[in-house]
Design a protein around this motif. Structure first.
Motif, mmCIF file in Angstrom:
data_model
loop_
_atom_site.group_PDB
_atom_site.id
_atom_site.type_symbol
_atom_site.label_atom_id
_atom_site.label_comp_id
_atom_site.label_asym_id
_atom_site.label_seq_id
_atom_site.Cartn_x
_atom_site.Cartn_y
_atom_site.Cartn_z
ATOM 1 N N ASN A 107 0.860 -1.177 0.000
ATOM 2 C CA ASN A 107 0.000 0.000 0.000
ATOM 3 C C ASN A 107 0.901 1.233 0.000
ATOM 4 O O ASN A 107 1.597 1.497 0.986
ATOM 5 N N LEU A 108 0.912 1.980 -1.093
ATOM 6 C CA LEU A 108 1.823 3.115 -1.224
ATOM 7 C C LEU A 108 1.444 4.283 -0.321
ATOM 8 O O LEU A 108 2.236 5.221 -0.153
ATOM 9 N N ARG A 109 0.228 4.252 0.249
ATOM 10 C CA ARG A 109 -0.178 5.254 1.238
ATOM 11 C C ARG A 109 -0.240 4.626 2.634
ATOM 12 O O ARG A 109 -1.084 4.990 3.450
ATOM 13 N N GLY A 110 0.658 3.683 2.893
ATOM 14 C CA GLY A 110 0.736 3.032 4.183
ATOM 15 C C GLY A 110 1.644 3.764 5.154
ATOM 16 O O GLY A 110 1.962 4.948 4.976
ATOM 17 N N LEU A 111 2.090 3.043 6.188
ATOM 18 C CA LEU A 111 2.815 3.646 7.298
ATOM 19 C C LEU A 111 4.029 4.459 6.864
ATOM 20 O O LEU A 111 4.260 5.566 7.371
ATOM 21 N N SER A 112 4.825 3.939 5.924
ATOM 22 C CA SER A 112 6.027 4.680 5.527
ATOM 23 C C SER A 112 5.662 6.018 4.891
ATOM 24 O O SER A 112 6.379 7.019 5.066
ATOM 25 N N TRP A 113 4.537 6.070 4.180
ATOM 26 C CA TRP A 113 4.078 7.332 3.583
ATOM 27 C C TRP A 113 3.643 8.298 4.676
ATOM 28 O O TRP A 113 3.938 9.498 4.612
ATOM 29 N N TRP A 114 2.944 7.796 5.688
ATOM 30 C CA TRP A 114 2.532 8.664 6.803
ATOM 31 C C TRP A 114 3.757 9.235 7.501
ATOM 32 O O TRP A 114 3.803 10.429 7.808
ATOM 33 N N GLN A 115 4.748 8.380 7.732
ATOM 34 C CA GLN A 115 5.956 8.829 8.429
ATOM 35 C C GLN A 115 6.712 9.880 7.622
ATOM 36 O O GLN A 115 7.265 10.835 8.192
ATOM 37 N N SER A 116 6.725 9.730 6.312
ATOM 38 C CA SER A 116 7.448 10.675 5.454
ATOM 39 C C SER A 116 6.731 12.007 5.321
ATOM 40 O O SER A 116 7.381 13.062 5.197
ATOM 41 N N ASN A 117 5.404 11.975 5.328
ATOM 42 C CA ASN A 117 4.647 13.190 5.012
ATOM 43 C C ASN A 117 4.061 13.912 6.216
ATOM 44 O O ASN A 117 3.708 15.087 6.103
ATOM 45 N N ALA A 118 3.979 13.256 7.364
ATOM 46 C CA ALA A 118 3.492 13.937 8.559
ATOM 47 C C ALA A 118 4.322 15.185 8.881
ATOM 48 O O ALA A 118 3.744 16.250 9.180
ATOM 49 N N PRO A 119 5.661 15.125 8.810
ATOM 50 C CA PRO A 119 6.434 16.342 9.113
ATOM 51 C C PRO A 119 6.122 17.510 8.180
ATOM 52 O O PRO A 119 6.275 18.677 8.573
ATOM 53 N N LYS A 120 5.681 17.206 6.967
ATOM 54 C CA LYS A 120 5.401 18.268 6.001
ATOM 55 C C LYS A 120 4.116 19.031 6.333
ATOM 56 O O LYS A 120 3.973 20.199 5.943
ATOM 57 N N VAL A 121 3.190 18.376 7.041
ATOM 58 C CA VAL A 121 1.912 19.039 7.347
ATOM 59 C C VAL A 121 1.876 19.607 8.757
ATOM 60 O O VAL A 121 1.008 20.427 9.073
#
Length: 322
Positions: free
Chosen positions: A140-154
């Motif tokens: 799932n490309l919007r899984g945990l690793s995506w959340w971890q990468s993009n949370a700091p941006k928001v």
């Protein structure tokens, strides 16, 4: 649409020469959607959907297209990608990858009943089982690793209270993903975006008839309980508050279990996984709202909706899995 690529009747006629789908009758753009350009494509042989992929590349598409083909071949109610004369199901139009799939019957139900939930959950369970032997694997490309990468941006766009909630839940999810219990959860190809507008129904509101699932372009391999949680968080809630509507949630969870019973690990994981499903869409909506792509013209969804859903799940919990 987020990005719109005009397609003329002549374009469609030239494209149809690559298939055995008859002659063009009509072509009409579809206004919904934020990732792809879609057209209703009617020919002398039937009704289809033409999709031009604005974000996904040729290299990324086989998982999604072949998964739909696999499921349709197994009798599941999903759009069936059409095979060209060259044996391929992905081609090119205006320098963008494209595909033609069958058009399913019905429309989406904005106010689903418990019966709509039962039918959608039953079909989801059958889809999970039918996809078990699908040979292509993609996370799932919007899984945990995506959340971890993009949370700091928001985070810069959030209040201190919102930032604390997001970081706390993300930390909990990151830690849980390392546990033996999480790693034991049944998993496989999943839709990962089964909101009510991605399911079609024919019939009437009182007597619905499932037309099928659409828009597989966020699909990926994930835990099946996560897929269920995504569905429950959209289908079985009060849209104003995010609160669960217990009768609908129980209808969904029971109908799914009649096809594929839950494991003990899934029962234990359920309260934290349903928070994961809320977190996923809170982060992605924050990202789309505050950091939109330059060409995006469709107004993004309000991210506060899934903040409310997440808070509800943390404060009031969820009904246990049957």
């Amino acid at each position: 649409m987020a990005v719109f690529t005009p397609v003329s009747d002549d374009d469609a006629r030239q494209l149809l020469k690559q298939y055995n789908l008859g002659e063009l009758v009509s072509l009409r753009g579809i206004s919904a959607g934020i990732e792809n350009t879609n057209y209703f494509l009617n020919t002398t042989q039937g009704e289809y959907i033409l999709t031009l992929f604005e974000v996904l590349t040729h290299e990324q598409l086989p998982f999604y297209i072949e998964l739909m083909h696999h499921l349709a071949s197994a009798g599941q109610l999903v759009p069936e990608p059409q095979t060209g004369l060259n044996g391929q199901r992905i081609t090119t139009l205006h320098n963008k990858p494209c595909s033609i799939v069958t058009k399913l019957e019905g429309g989406y139900e904005p106010e689903p009943s418990s019966e709509h939930c039962r039918q959608a959950a039953t079909a989801m369970a059958r889809m999970h089982l039918a996809a078990q032997d699908f040979p292509i694997r993609q996370d799932n490309l919007r899984g945990l690793s995506w959340w971890q990468s993009n949370a700091p941006k928001v985070l810069p766009f959030l209040s201190p209270e919102q930032a604390d909630l997001l970081q706390s839940v993300l930390s909990e999810q990151s830690n849980y993903a390392q546990t033996e219990q999480y790693l034991s959860l049944p998993r496989g190809p999943s839709h990962c975006d089964l909101f009510r507008d991605n399911v079609l129904f024919a019939g009437t509101h009182e007597n619905p008839q499932l037309g099928g699932f659409i828009d597989f372009y966020f699909a990926g391999c994930d835990t099946w309980i996560f897929d269920i949680a995504v569905g429950v968080n959209d289908w079985c809630i009060d849209r104003l508050t995010g609160a669960l509507q217990i009768e609908k949630a129980q209808a969904w969870l029971s109908a799914y279990a009649q096809v594929r019973p839950y494991t003990d690990a899934e029962r234990a994981a359920w309260p934290i996984i349903i928070q994961a499903a809320a977190l996923r869409f809170w982060i992605s909506r924050l990202y789309d709202f505050h950091l939109p792509r330059p060409a995006q013209t469709l107004k993004p969804h309000d991210p506060r909706h899934f903040e409310r859903v997440l808070q509800q799940r943390r404060q009031f919990g969820v009904p246990a899995l049957p």
